[in-house]
Design an enzyme around this catalytic site. Structure first.
Site, PDB file in Angstrom:
ATOM      1  N   ASP A  74       0.862  -1.185   0.000  1.00 27.32           N
ATOM      2  CA  ASP A  74       0.000   0.000   0.000  1.00 27.32           C
ATOM      3  C   ASP A  74       0.895   1.230   0.000  1.00 27.32           C
ATOM      4  O   ASP A  74       1.590   1.501   0.980  1.00 27.32           O
ATOM      5  CB  ASP A  74      -0.890  -0.035   1.247  1.00 27.32           C
ATOM      6  CG  ASP A  74      -1.980   1.025   1.232  1.00 27.32           C
ATOM      7  OD1 ASP A  74      -1.962   1.902   0.335  1.00 27.32           O
ATOM      8  OD2 ASP A  74      -2.860   0.986   2.117  1.00 27.32           O
ATOM      9  N   ASP A 119      -3.942   7.019  -3.657  1.00 31.98           N
ATOM     10  CA  ASP A 119      -3.795   5.955  -2.663  1.00 31.98           C
ATOM     11  C   ASP A 119      -4.273   4.657  -3.310  1.00 31.98           C
ATOM     12  O   ASP A 119      -5.448   4.528  -3.656  1.00 31.98           O
ATOM     13  CB  ASP A 119      -4.664   6.317  -1.446  1.00 31.98           C
ATOM     14  CG  ASP A 119      -4.556   5.304  -0.315  1.00 31.98           C
ATOM     15  OD1 ASP A 119      -3.812   4.316  -0.453  1.00 31.98           O
ATOM     16  OD2 ASP A 119      -5.235   5.508   0.708  1.00 31.98           O
ATOM     17  N   GLU A 163     -11.297   0.854  -0.720  1.00 25.83           N
ATOM     18  CA  GLU A 163     -10.394  -0.240  -0.377  1.00 25.83           C
ATOM     19  C   GLU A 163     -11.143  -1.257   0.470  1.00 25.83           C
ATOM     20  O   GLU A 163     -11.951  -0.894   1.325  1.00 25.83           O
ATOM     21  CB  GLU A 163      -9.156   0.263   0.366  1.00 25.83           C
ATOM     22  CG  GLU A 163      -9.416   0.986   1.675  1.00 25.83           C
ATOM     23  CD  GLU A 163      -8.124   1.442   2.345  1.00 25.83           C
ATOM     24  OE1 GLU A 163      -7.123   0.703   2.285  1.00 25.83           O
ATOM     25  OE2 GLU A 163      -8.139   2.538   2.937  1.00 25.83           O
TER      26      GLU A 163
END
Length: 419
Positions: free
Chosen positions: A191, A202, A305
């Site tokens: 990540d 992100d 996510e």
């Protein structure tokens, strides 16, 4: 291992440069003698023209994306039309006009996304069992710094590179001296973030080598895309969670003769993102019945996510902390410790409100800072984010994308050929 390969590659490039320089000097000498002056002039003109053109990426990646996209316009992500009551937005001239006003911000975000794609493409190719987590983190971070042309708070790393193994789901990056080695039977969540003028991309993926974990990784992928498909302007957050949970309900995995349900990790969420603020106001649940009927709005940027686990599906904080971030709402806090004051000044100058880790403090020359850092955390000026873990012996997976709810469409900014 990786460092040795990189040294070899750099050496080869220097040798190539030396050979090219020698050839150019030879050509120049030929011109000076008057032989083939017309041909030499053409060759010189051709070489000059070649230098102006866009470059191609190297391995390891070292060429800034601005040198590849010489017009400074970066690729648009994967776009999806809105549905139902928002379908009109697709052809609305008014909404198109609104987007044109924000094109500069979009372009900054897309530049960050292109850096992410190119760095992760190399990382996914190079990450192998036997590498230390520190080597992997530095491979990713060095590539990011080079390609985004790191420049203080103008452009750089969005947050520490997460390399969380097995039952650890998030917020782990190696501290100095960490000797952890990646093994064939590990499941690692990678990540990392990139920012340009505070616009953060992100995105995360899961690495596994043993095919017995393929179902776990597949479940995270399918659930995340179900969440992305559901997301949109005026969509309730609880509806996204329900769509994600439904996918996870359909997955199970057999490990060493035992079957496990693949569960969403109920206390991990997606989140909205604002400039220089990785976790903004809204959390995006990944379970049904969250009860959050807050709606997403036009113009919001968010990270969709999802995390899944073979364990209990609930994480707690455990282990040595590596992730920190300056608090955005602490206000003025009087600090008695001189070391804490100077450290806070360093953090503000180098990271602002972007998350950082202890390795980043080491890199900029900070020493003996642990007591000062603890003082800042105790005072509430800096927030610590320890590793988040499920039950020992369990395995977790993650997939994440950054999406932008533009006035006319939904753009998956971080989408690439890999995921």
């Amino acid at each position: 291992m990786v460092a040795a390969e990189e040294v070899k590659q750099v050496t080869e490039k220097l040798e190539e440069t030396h050979i090219e320089s020698a050839e150019e000097n030879h050509d120049q000498a030929t011109e000076d003698t008057g032989a083939g002056s017309e041909a030499a002039a053409k060759k010189k003109k051709k070489n000059k023209k070649k230098k102006k053109g866009p470059k191609t990426q190297t391995e390891p990646p070292t060429v800034p994306v601005s040198k590849i996209y010489t017009n400074k316009v970066y690729p648009v992500g994967e776009c999806h039309d809105y549905v139902n009551d928002n379908l009109w937005r697709t052809t609305s001239e008014e909404k198109r006009a609104e987007e044109r006003l924000k094109e500069e911000d979009y372009n900054d975000l897309r530049k960050a996304a292109e850096v992410h794609r190119q760095v992760r493409a190399y990382a996914r190719k190079m990450i192998k069992p036997g590498m230390t987590l520190t080597e992997i983190a530095e491979l990713i971070e060095n590539g990011t710094r080079a390609l985004v042309e790191e420049n203080g708070l103008e452009a750089g790393i969005g947050f520490p590179t997460g390399l969380s193994l097995n039952h650890c789901a998030a917020h782990f990056t190696p501290n100095a001296g960490d000797k952890t080695v990646l093994s064939y039977d590990d499941v690692m969540k990678v990540d990392f973030g990139v920012h340009v003028k505070g616009r953060i991309v992100d995105s995360a993926f899961t690495v596994n080598f043993n095919p017995k974990f393929d179902k776990l990784v597949e479940a995270a992928r399918e659930a995340t895309y179900a969440g992305i498909k559901e997301a949109g302007i005026d969509v309730r957050l609880c509806d996204i969670g329900a769509a994600v949970h439904e996918v996870y309900d359909s997955y199970e995995i057999e490990l060493d003769g035992k079957t496990y349900d693949i569960k969403p990790i109920r206390n991990l969420n997606g989140h909205t993102i604002e400039p220089y603020k990785i976790h903004a106001g809204k959390s995006v649940p990944i379970v049904r019945d969250s009860g959050d009927e807050t709606k997403l709005e036009e113009g919001e940027q968010l990270a969709i996510e999802t995390f899944c686990s073979t364990g209990r599906g609930y994480v707690i904080e455990d282990g040595e902390c590596s992730h920190y971030a300056k608090s955005t709402d602490s206000g003025f806090v009087p600090l008695r410790l001189a070391r804490a004051k100077s450290l806070l000044s360093t953090i503000t100058k180098n990271f602002g409100t972007l998350p950082f880790c202890r390795r980043y403090l080491d890199r900029i020359g900070e020493e003996k800072y642990l007591m000062g850092l603890r003082n800042l955390v105790d005072a509430g000026v800096v927030t610590a984010y320890p590793p988040l873990v499920d039950t020992k012996g369990s395995y977790t997976a993650q997939l994440e994308h950054t999406i932008l709810l533009r006035p006319t469409c939904k753009e998956i900014v971080s989408k690439g050929d890999d995921y």
